[in-house]
Design a protein around this motif. Structure first.
Motif, PDB file in Angstrom:
ATOM      1  N   THR A 120       0.823  -1.222   0.000  1.00 53.63           N
ATOM      2  CA  THR A 120       0.000   0.000   0.000  1.00 53.63           C
ATOM      3  C   THR A 120       0.853   1.268   0.000  1.00 53.63           C
ATOM      4  OG1 THR A 120      -0.143   0.134   2.411  1.00 53.63           O
ATOM      5  CG2 THR A 120      -1.815  -1.209   1.267  1.00 53.63           C
ATOM      6  N   ASP A 121       2.172   1.128   0.041  1.00 54.42           N
ATOM      7  CA  ASP A 121       3.059   2.301   0.060  1.00 54.42           C
ATOM      8  C   ASP A 121       2.744   3.176  -1.161  1.00 54.42           C
ATOM      9  OD1 ASP A 121       5.291   4.095  -0.258  1.00 54.42           O
ATOM     10  OD2 ASP A 121       6.460   2.773   1.026  1.00 54.42           O
ATOM     11  N   PRO A 122       2.404   4.443  -0.944  1.00 56.46           N
ATOM     12  CA  PRO A 122       2.023   5.321  -2.070  1.00 56.46           C
ATOM     13  C   PRO A 122       3.183   5.651  -3.001  1.00 56.46           C
ATOM     14  CG  PRO A 122       2.097   6.569  -0.020  1.00 56.46           C
ATOM     15  CD  PRO A 122       2.272   5.119   0.356  1.00 56.46           C
ATOM     16  N   ASP A 123       4.415   5.320  -2.594  1.00 54.46           N
ATOM     17  CA  ASP A 123       5.592   5.586  -3.428  1.00 54.46           C
ATOM     18  C   ASP A 123       5.728   4.592  -4.580  1.00 54.46           C
ATOM     19  OD1 ASP A 123       8.208   6.805  -4.056  1.00 54.46           O
ATOM     20  OD2 ASP A 123       9.010   4.897  -3.322  1.00 54.46           O
ATOM     21  N   ILE A 124       5.083   3.438  -4.487  1.00 56.09           N
ATOM     22  CA  ILE A 124       5.277   2.384  -5.498  1.00 56.09           C
ATOM     23  C   ILE A 124       4.550   2.736  -6.797  1.00 56.09           C
ATOM     24  CG2 ILE A 124       5.025  -0.069  -6.047  1.00 56.09           C
ATOM     25  CD1 ILE A 124       4.817  -0.588  -3.007  1.00 56.09           C
ATOM     26  N   ARG A 125       5.256   2.543  -7.903  1.00 60.04           N
ATOM     27  CA  ARG A 125       4.661   2.654  -9.230  1.00 60.04           C
ATOM     28  C   ARG A 125       4.913   1.348  -9.980  1.00 60.04           C
ATOM     29  NH1 ARG A 125       2.886   6.085  -6.823  1.00 60.04           N
ATOM     30  NH2 ARG A 125       2.547   8.279  -7.336  1.00 60.04           N
ATOM     31  N   LEU A 126       4.122   1.159 -11.031  1.00 61.37           N
ATOM     32  CA  LEU A 126       4.215  -0.039 -11.861  1.00 61.37           C
ATOM     33  C   LEU A 126       4.709   0.340 -13.251  1.00 61.37           C
ATOM     34  CD1 LEU A 126       3.458  -3.090 -12.317  1.00 61.37           C
ATOM     35  CD2 LEU A 126       1.259  -2.236 -13.158  1.00 61.37           C
ATOM     36  N   ILE A 127       5.744  -0.347 -13.711  1.00 65.72           N
ATOM     37  CA  ILE A 127       6.151  -0.230 -15.111  1.00 65.72           C
ATOM     38  C   ILE A 127       5.763  -1.529 -15.798  1.00 65.72           C
ATOM     39  CG2 ILE A 127       8.051  -0.058 -16.762  1.00 65.72           C
ATOM     40  CD1 ILE A 127       9.492   1.768 -14.825  1.00 65.72           C
ATOM     41  N   THR A 128       5.019  -1.405 -16.889  1.00 68.47           N
ATOM     42  CA  THR A 128       4.606  -2.548 -17.697  1.00 68.47           C
ATOM     43  C   THR A 128       5.338  -2.474 -19.028  1.00 68.47           C
ATOM     44  OG1 THR A 128       2.406  -2.499 -16.695  1.00 68.47           O
ATOM     45  CG2 THR A 128       2.647  -3.738 -18.764  1.00 68.47           C
ATOM     46  N   VAL A 129       6.054  -3.534 -19.374  1.00 68.63           N
ATOM     47  CA  VAL A 129       6.743  -3.610 -20.659  1.00 68.63           C
ATOM     48  C   VAL A 129       6.064  -4.686 -21.495  1.00 68.63           C
ATOM     49  CG1 VAL A 129       8.918  -4.090 -21.853  1.00 68.63           C
ATOM     50  CG2 VAL A 129       8.935  -2.842 -19.673  1.00 68.63           C
ATOM     51  N   ARG A 130       5.674  -4.314 -22.702  1.00 66.86           N
ATOM     52  CA  ARG A 130       5.095  -5.247 -23.678  1.00 66.86           C
ATOM     53  C   ARG A 130       6.177  -5.582 -24.700  1.00 66.86           C
ATOM     54  NH1 ARG A 130       0.369  -6.684 -21.153  1.00 66.86           N
ATOM     55  NH2 ARG A 130      -0.682  -4.822 -20.391  1.00 66.86           N
ATOM     56  N   PRO A 131       6.811  -6.753 -24.583  1.00 71.42           N
ATOM     57  CA  PRO A 131       7.915  -7.083 -25.496  1.00 71.42           C
ATOM     58  C   PRO A 131       7.465  -7.160 -26.951  1.00 71.42           C
ATOM     59  CG  PRO A 131       7.868  -8.576 -23.616  1.00 71.42           C
ATOM     60  CD  PRO A 131       6.598  -7.797 -23.582  1.00 71.42           C
ATOM     61  N   GLU A 132       8.320  -6.635 -27.828  1.00 71.18           N
ATOM     62  CA  GLU A 132       8.057  -6.663 -29.272  1.00 71.18           C
ATOM     63  C   GLU A 132       9.128  -7.433 -30.033  1.00 71.18           C
ATOM     64  OE1 GLU A 132       7.985  -2.485 -30.010  1.00 71.18           O
ATOM     65  OE2 GLU A 132       5.932  -2.247 -29.268  1.00 71.18           O
ATOM     66  N   ARG A 133      10.359  -7.336 -29.558  1.00 69.66           N
ATOM     67  CA  ARG A 133      11.478  -8.025 -30.209  1.00 69.66           C
ATOM     68  C   ARG A 133      12.331  -8.678 -29.144  1.00 69.66           C
ATOM     69  NH1 ARG A 133      13.618  -5.831 -35.226  1.00 69.66           N
ATOM     70  NH2 ARG A 133      15.654  -6.183 -34.320  1.00 69.66           N
ATOM     71  N   ALA A 134      12.942  -9.790 -29.508  1.00 71.59           N
ATOM     72  CA  ALA A 134      13.831 -10.472 -28.573  1.00 71.59           C
ATOM     73  C   ALA A 134      15.021 -11.034 -29.325  1.00 71.59           C
ATOM     74  CB  ALA A 134      13.089 -11.604 -27.869  1.00 71.59           C
ATOM     75  N   GLU A 135      16.156 -11.017 -28.652  1.00 69.24           N
ATOM     76  CA  GLU A 135      17.329 -11.701 -29.177  1.00 69.24           C
ATOM     77  C   GLU A 135      17.799 -12.674 -28.106  1.00 69.24           C
ATOM     78  OE1 GLU A 135      21.327 -11.007 -31.814  1.00 69.24           O
ATOM     79  OE2 GLU A 135      20.317  -9.271 -30.942  1.00 69.24           O
ATOM     80  N   LEU A 136      18.150 -13.869 -28.547  1.00 70.94           N
ATOM     81  CA  LEU A 136      18.505 -14.968 -27.653  1.00 70.94           C
ATOM     82  C   LEU A 136      19.893 -15.475 -27.999  1.00 70.94           C
ATOM     83  CD1 LEU A 136      17.743 -17.397 -25.699  1.00 70.94           C
ATOM     84  CD2 LEU A 136      16.833 -18.517 -27.738  1.00 70.94           C
TER      85      LEU A 136
END
Length: 169
Positions: A120-136
């Motif tokens: 519940t800490d109000p300092d926390i934010r969420l980053i969502t990354v939607r992958p489009e390209r990958a190298e393996l």
């Protein structure tokens, strides 16, 4: 649908995509790379990999340069390294920062107590990354890779470092 851009592998696109998601989840921490208009900046972050949502999530503080960089330049890179197994994944995609409290609570783990008291800490934010390209880069194993390098040094032959492929995911 995955699409090869370059490859040095006998894996199918589907197998490569499976391996990318598997390694990202297994490795956990990645270098999260942003752009500020002049230069790149990388920092280690713990990744919450959710293939069924086609997303990789990060809990971050509401302050910090990365948030402004993500808002201005949303294309980011996530670099995962399993040095012991010599397996590496580089993902790029669109990032978005939000204050989705229900998702933050859903992703919360006891390890997050190192930074915040609770979800519940109000300092926390969420980053969502939607992958489009990958190298393996998927090595057959450190010992084999070391042997391949040694053989190449002696014979002048090019070492086989295992699978390498780029796909759209």
């Amino acid at each position: 649908m995955a699409h090869h851009e370059q490859q040095n592998t006998d894996k199918t696109d589907a197998e490569i995509v499976d391996r990318v998601w598997e390694l990202a989840e297994k490795i956990d921490f990645c270098m999260f790379v942003t752009w500020d208009g002049e230069r790149q900046q990388a920092r280690p972050l713990s990744a919450r990999v959710r293939r069924d949502e086609h997303a990789i999530y990060f809990l971050v503080s509401s302050t910090g340069h990365k948030n402004a960089q993500v808002e201005q330049f949303p294309v980011v890179n996530l670099a995962f390294a399993d040095n012991a197994g010599m397996n590496y994944v580089s993902l790029s995609g669109q990032a978005e920062i939000s204050n989705d409290r229900s998702k933050i609570a859903d992703l919360w783990s006891k390890f997050d107590k190192a930074w915040w008291d609770d979800e519940t800490d109000p300092d926390i934010r969420l980053i969502t990354v939607r992958p489009e390209r990958a190298e393996l880069w998927d090595s057959p194993g450190k010992l084999i890779a070391f042997t391949a390098m040694l053989t190449a040094a002696v014979t002048g032959a090019k070492p086989d470092f295992g699978d390498n492929a780029t796909v759209r995911i």
